[in-house]
Design an enzyme around this catalytic site. Structure first.
Site, PDB file in Angstrom:
ATOM      1  N   GLY A   1       0.986   0.778  -1.989  1.00  0.00           N
ATOM      2  CA  GLY A   1       1.055   1.946  -2.868  1.00  0.00           C
ATOM      3  C   GLY A   1       2.476   2.459  -3.049  1.00  0.00           C
ATOM      4  O   GLY A   1       2.905   2.747  -4.178  1.00  0.00           O
TER       5      GLY A   1
ATOM      6  N   GLY B   1       6.051  -2.432   5.237  1.00  0.00           N
ATOM      7  CA  GLY B   1       4.856  -3.265   5.413  1.00  0.00           C
ATOM      8  C   GLY B   1       4.119  -2.968   6.703  1.00  0.00           C
ATOM      9  O   GLY B   1       4.717  -2.582   7.708  1.00  0.00           O
ATOM     10  N   GLY B   2       2.817  -3.161   6.673  1.00  0.00           N
ATOM     11  CA  GLY B   2       1.988  -2.989   7.863  1.00  0.00           C
ATOM     12  C   GLY B   2       0.753  -2.183   7.557  1.00  0.00           C
ATOM     13  O   GLY B   2       0.438  -1.917   6.393  1.00  0.00           O
TER      14      GLY B   2
ATOM     15  N   SER C   1      -1.316   1.070   7.232  1.00  0.00           N
ATOM     16  CA  SER C   1      -0.843   2.411   6.865  1.00  0.00           C
ATOM     17  C   SER C   1      -1.861   3.502   7.171  1.00  0.00           C
ATOM     18  O   SER C   1      -1.645   4.658   6.812  1.00  0.00           O
ATOM     19  CB  SER C   1      -0.478   2.437   5.381  1.00  0.00           C
ATOM     20  OG  SER C   1      -1.607   2.108   4.610  1.00  0.00           O
TER      21      SER C   1
ATOM     22  N   TYR D   1      -2.665   4.607  14.968  1.00  0.00           N
ATOM     23  CA  TYR D   1      -1.682   4.334  13.902  1.00  0.00           C
ATOM     24  C   TYR D   1      -0.412   5.173  14.123  1.00  0.00           C
ATOM     25  O   TYR D   1       0.706   4.656  14.067  1.00  0.00           O
ATOM     26  CB  TYR D   1      -2.339   4.648  12.548  1.00  0.00           C
ATOM     27  CG  TYR D   1      -1.369   4.881  11.420  1.00  0.00           C
ATOM     28  CD1 TYR D   1      -0.603   3.843  10.908  1.00  0.00           C
ATOM     29  CD2 TYR D   1      -1.205   6.163  10.866  1.00  0.00           C
ATOM     30  CE1 TYR D   1       0.300   4.076   9.871  1.00  0.00           C
ATOM     31  CE2 TYR D   1      -0.320   6.395   9.845  1.00  0.00           C
ATOM     32  CZ  TYR D   1       0.440   5.344   9.353  1.00  0.00           C
ATOM     33  OH  TYR D   1       1.339   5.575   8.335  1.00  0.00           O
TER      34      TYR D   1
HETATM   35  N1  LIG Z   1       1.637   6.687   1.563  1.00  0.00           N
HETATM   36  C1  LIG Z   1       2.053   7.665   2.357  1.00  0.00           C
HETATM   37  O1  LIG Z   1       2.019   8.851   1.986  1.00  0.00           O
HETATM   38  C2  LIG Z   1       2.609   7.342   3.727  1.00  0.00           C
HETATM   39  C3  LIG Z   1       2.725   8.380   4.662  1.00  0.00           C
HETATM   40  C4  LIG Z   1       3.278   8.098   5.913  1.00  0.00           C
HETATM   41  C5  LIG Z   1       3.732   6.826   6.205  1.00  0.00           C
HETATM   42  N2  LIG Z   1       3.596   5.829   5.280  1.00  0.00           N
HETATM   43  C6  LIG Z   1       4.077   4.475   5.649  1.00  0.00           C
HETATM   44  O2  LIG Z   1       4.760   3.919   4.547  1.00  0.00           O
HETATM   45  C7  LIG Z   1       4.491   2.526   4.458  1.00  0.00           C
HETATM   46  C8  LIG Z   1       3.899   2.187   3.094  1.00  0.00           C
HETATM   47  O3  LIG Z   1       2.743   2.968   2.901  1.00  0.00           O
HETATM   48  P1  LIG Z   1       1.711   2.659   1.707  1.00  0.00           P
HETATM   49  O4  LIG Z   1       0.983   3.921   1.437  1.00  0.00           O
HETATM   50  O5  LIG Z   1       2.398   1.965   0.605  1.00  0.00           O
HETATM   51  O6  LIG Z   1       0.719   1.662   2.451  1.00  0.00           O
HETATM   52  P2  LIG Z   1      -0.141   0.467   1.817  1.00  0.00           P
HETATM   53  O7  LIG Z   1      -1.240   0.212   2.792  1.00  0.00           O
HETATM   54  O8  LIG Z   1      -0.498   0.775   0.413  1.00  0.00           O
HETATM   55  O9  LIG Z   1       0.883  -0.745   1.823  1.00  0.00           O
HETATM   56  C9  LIG Z   1       1.196  -1.474   2.990  1.00  0.00           C
HETATM   57  C10 LIG Z   1       1.489  -2.894   2.587  1.00  0.00           C
HETATM   58  O10 LIG Z   1       1.743  -3.653   3.782  1.00  0.00           O
HETATM   59  C11 LIG Z   1       1.163  -4.929   3.602  1.00  0.00           C
HETATM   60  N3  LIG Z   1       0.817  -5.546   4.877  1.00  0.00           N
HETATM   61  C12 LIG Z   1      -0.107  -5.145   5.778  1.00  0.00           C
HETATM   62  N4  LIG Z   1      -0.180  -6.026   6.786  1.00  0.00           N
HETATM   63  C13 LIG Z   1       0.706  -7.004   6.509  1.00  0.00           C
HETATM   64  C14 LIG Z   1       1.072  -8.202   7.168  1.00  0.00           C
HETATM   65  N5  LIG Z   1       0.512  -8.592   8.322  1.00  0.00           N
HETATM   66  N6  LIG Z   1       2.022  -8.977   6.597  1.00  0.00           N
HETATM   67  C15 LIG Z   1       2.606  -8.626   5.419  1.00  0.00           C
HETATM   68  N7  LIG Z   1       2.300  -7.498   4.757  1.00  0.00           N
HETATM   69  C16 LIG Z   1       1.344  -6.693   5.295  1.00  0.00           C
HETATM   70  C17 LIG Z   1      -0.101  -4.685   2.790  1.00  0.00           C
HETATM   71  O11 LIG Z   1      -0.512  -5.876   2.111  1.00  0.00           O
HETATM   72  C18 LIG Z   1       0.320  -3.568   1.848  1.00  0.00           C
HETATM   73  O12 LIG Z   1       0.739  -4.063   0.592  1.00  0.00           O
HETATM   74  C19 LIG Z   1       3.557   2.199   5.608  1.00  0.00           C
HETATM   75  O13 LIG Z   1       4.323   1.728   6.706  1.00  0.00           O
HETATM   76  C20 LIG Z   1       2.941   3.529   5.947  1.00  0.00           C
HETATM   77  O14 LIG Z   1       2.539   3.584   7.317  1.00  0.00           O
HETATM   78  C21 LIG Z   1       3.033   6.051   4.062  1.00  0.00           C
END
Ligand SMILES: NC(=O)c1ccc[n+]([C@@H]2O[C@H](COP(=O)([O-])OP(=O)(O)OC[C@H]3O[C@@H](n4cnc5c(N)ncnc54)[C@H](O)[C@@H]3O)[C@@H](O)[C@H]2O)c1
Length: 277
Positions: free
Chosen positions: A12, A70-71, A73, A134
């Protein structure tokens, strides 16, 4: 900074940050385990699984800086958190160091401090209080960042991201909202500001109703262009109920800190978390 690696580029935040970073660096290497489409101008596509060491060596090769989004979330089973967010992060950092990478931006989370009471002002110097497995993995990532800065001399910025979606929908996300433009600005500071060791900042826009004092980010040059204030009246009148149980409503982590989210009855720990400052 000639070549930047963006992990989680299919997620996202990653999909929007990929667009926001277009043209910012000579080469943007976008990586994820999901399909990323075709490469745009100045892009390289690197499909990779963060849990596979050989993939990590390949994606960090020739890279100057990394934005590690990545990872997993959200909350997941411990084995999956361990494999992807903890072991995967360590091995990515190790591969980066071996490849001569100088800078890493680590996507931490507000869930690293989710058990602090709402209303308590945090500035990134407080000790962590993760609200779920998490969140615990994000505390590990911040420790990993400190270790790689202290022990290996990398410059690292840990960003405790708040709520990076299109717009805030609740009082809690009014406080923690960050626009993709502001988050991208913070990531670029992490890659480019001179003399960075390791700092922890909050990934938030210029929101009036917040529990976070982002003075470290400001010291590093962060000047957010957006604010959740423009949504405040809409959120106030929307009547959308704040998600979470009694505990989740009392602490900054919200629903992530609520009983049932992790499938565990955790009342004893939760009461302790509420009363301790
Ligand atoms: N969206 C938010 O408001 C928010 C808030 C706090 C922290 N974060 C952190 O920001 C980062 C991005 O968040 P997001 O909302 O885009 O999350 P998301 O889940 O939409 O995207 C995470 C991406 O990581 C990839 N991924 C997962 N496991 C993987 C693996 N083993 N190998 C390769 N790729 C892998 C997924 O395919 C996915 O595209 C994350 O680390 C999340 O913890 C996001």
């Amino acid at each position: 900074m000639k070549r930047i690696l963006l992990t989680g580029a299919g997620g996202g935040i990653g999909r929007r940050m990929r667009q926001a970073l277009a043209g910012a660096y000579p080469i943007l290497r976008v990586s994820d385990m999901v399909d990323l489409g075709s490469a745009g101008d100045g892009e390289e596509i690197a499909v990779a699984d963060l849990t596979r060491a050989e993939d990590l060596e390949r994606i960090v090769d020739g890279v100057d800086g990394i934005i590690h989004l990545g990872g997993l979330s959200v909350e997941n089973a411990w084995d999956d958190i361990l494999r992807t967010n903890i072991d995967g992060a360590y091995r990515l950092f190790e591969a980066a160091y071996n490849a001569g990478v100088k800078r890493i931006v680590f996507a931490s989370s507000n869930h690293a401090i989710g058990f602090y009471p709402r209303g308590q002002i945090l500035d990134g110097s407080e000790r962590p209080r993760p609200d779920c497995r998490y969140g615990l993995s994000k505390v590990f990532g911040e420790g990993l960042s400190q270790y790689f800065a202290d022990n290996y001399g990398l410059g690292i910025l840990s960003i405790r991201i708040g709520w990076c979606f299109e717009k805030p929908e609740t009082q809690r996300t009014l406080g923690s909202w960050v626009s993709i433009g502001d988050l991208t600005q913070l990531c670029r500071i992490g890659l480019e500001v001179p003399d960075l060791h390791h700092e922890i900042v909050y990934g938030m826009s210029d929101n009036s109703r917040t529990w976070w004092d982002n003075k470290t980010a400001r010291r590093l040059g962060y000047r957010p262009n957006d604010s959740s204030d423009v949504w405040a009246a809409e959120v106030d009148s929307s009547g959308v109920p704040e998600p979470g149980d009694e505990v989740g409503l009392a602490v900054q982590g919200g629903p992530f800190a609520s009983e049932g989210y992790q499938g565990d009855p955790r009342r004893v720990a939760v009461q302790g978390a509420k009363s301790e400052s």
